[in-house]
Motif scaffolding. Structure first.
Motif: not given
Length: 242
Positions: A109, A105, A98, A101, A83
């Motif tokens: 999660y 990604h 985040i 993005i 990231f």
């Protein structure tokens, strides 16, 4: 199956070392859709972390550990590799943000929350979409015939994933096609009469946004090469094919 046994092991370790309790519940899954360049905050729904809280964030099918809070100490794992500097962990709530993005990604999660009150889990299925281009409308010259009174058109886009391409006549849907794969050309045909006065548009859309191209029949639908036509002086001319 392996992740389930991992949770059991984590839970028994917590019971042994912390004298806590263990709760096995059905995971909550929340779907999140957003565009590239946006930011998203994945919430723990905790107002304020206590010292006994253990917050663990994991990402992807391999359940890669990316962030953790233990005894209010924040640790980031593999953040530069996956990231960069996009991750931010809220020290008060454990929520994960985040920023900027990208499509890479997208994924699952996984959040594990362990405290003296038990263990709970949350899941976030994040889908990131690339910006949509404006679809292109062209004359389908392979369908051009001097004997036809119709104009054959194609609306196209390239290299788009999880989108639909549609033709509209005014506000009415005429036809539509969808694609989930990348690296293919998506095209949708339409036939109109040369002197059609209706309004047509080609729309590219995904679940959160769309792009529209309006059809200019006068500009695109000129008579085919070789078609005999009459000018204002009533004399006949023939357009030669090139």
């Amino acid at each position: 199956m392996w992740s389930y046994f991992q949770r059991i092991i984590q839970c028994f370790l917590w019971l042994y070392f912390k004298n806590g309790s263990c709760v096995f519940g059905v995971d909550e899954v929340k779907s999140v859709s957003l565009m590239e360049g946006d930011f998203v905050t994945l919430l723990t729904d905790i107002t304020e972390l206590q010292k006994d809280h253990l917050i663990l964030w994991m990402f992807g099918p391999k359940e890669t550990r990316i962030a953790e809070i233990h005894k209010k100490n924040i640790d980031m794992y593999n953040s530069n590799e996956i990231f960069g500097d996009r991750l931010n962990l809220d020290s008060q709530t454990g929520s994960l943000t985040i920023t900027n993005i990208t499509i890479t990604h997208s994924g699952l999660y996984k959040l594990t929350i362990i405290s003296n009150n038990g263990t709970s889990y949350k899941r976030f299925n994040v889908t990131v979409y690339a910006p949509l281009p404006i679809p292109v409308i062209i004359r389908n010259s392979s369908q051009c015939s001097s004997s036809s009174s119709n104009c054959s058109l194609l609306c196209s886009v390239l290299n788009m994933r999880d989108v639909s391409l549609s033709w509209y006549k005014g506000n009415s849907l005429l036809s539509s096609i969808s694609v989930s794969d990348l690296n293919i050309r998506l095209s949708l045909p339409l036939e109109v009469e040369y002197h059609d006065n209706n309004t047509y548009s080609c729309v590219l859309n995904n679940t959160i946004t769309n792009q529209t191209q309006h059809l200019n029949i006068t500009q695109l639908c000129q008579p085919c090469p070789g078609e005999i036509k009459c000018d204002e002086s009533h004399s006949f001319t023939v357009s030669q094919r090139t």
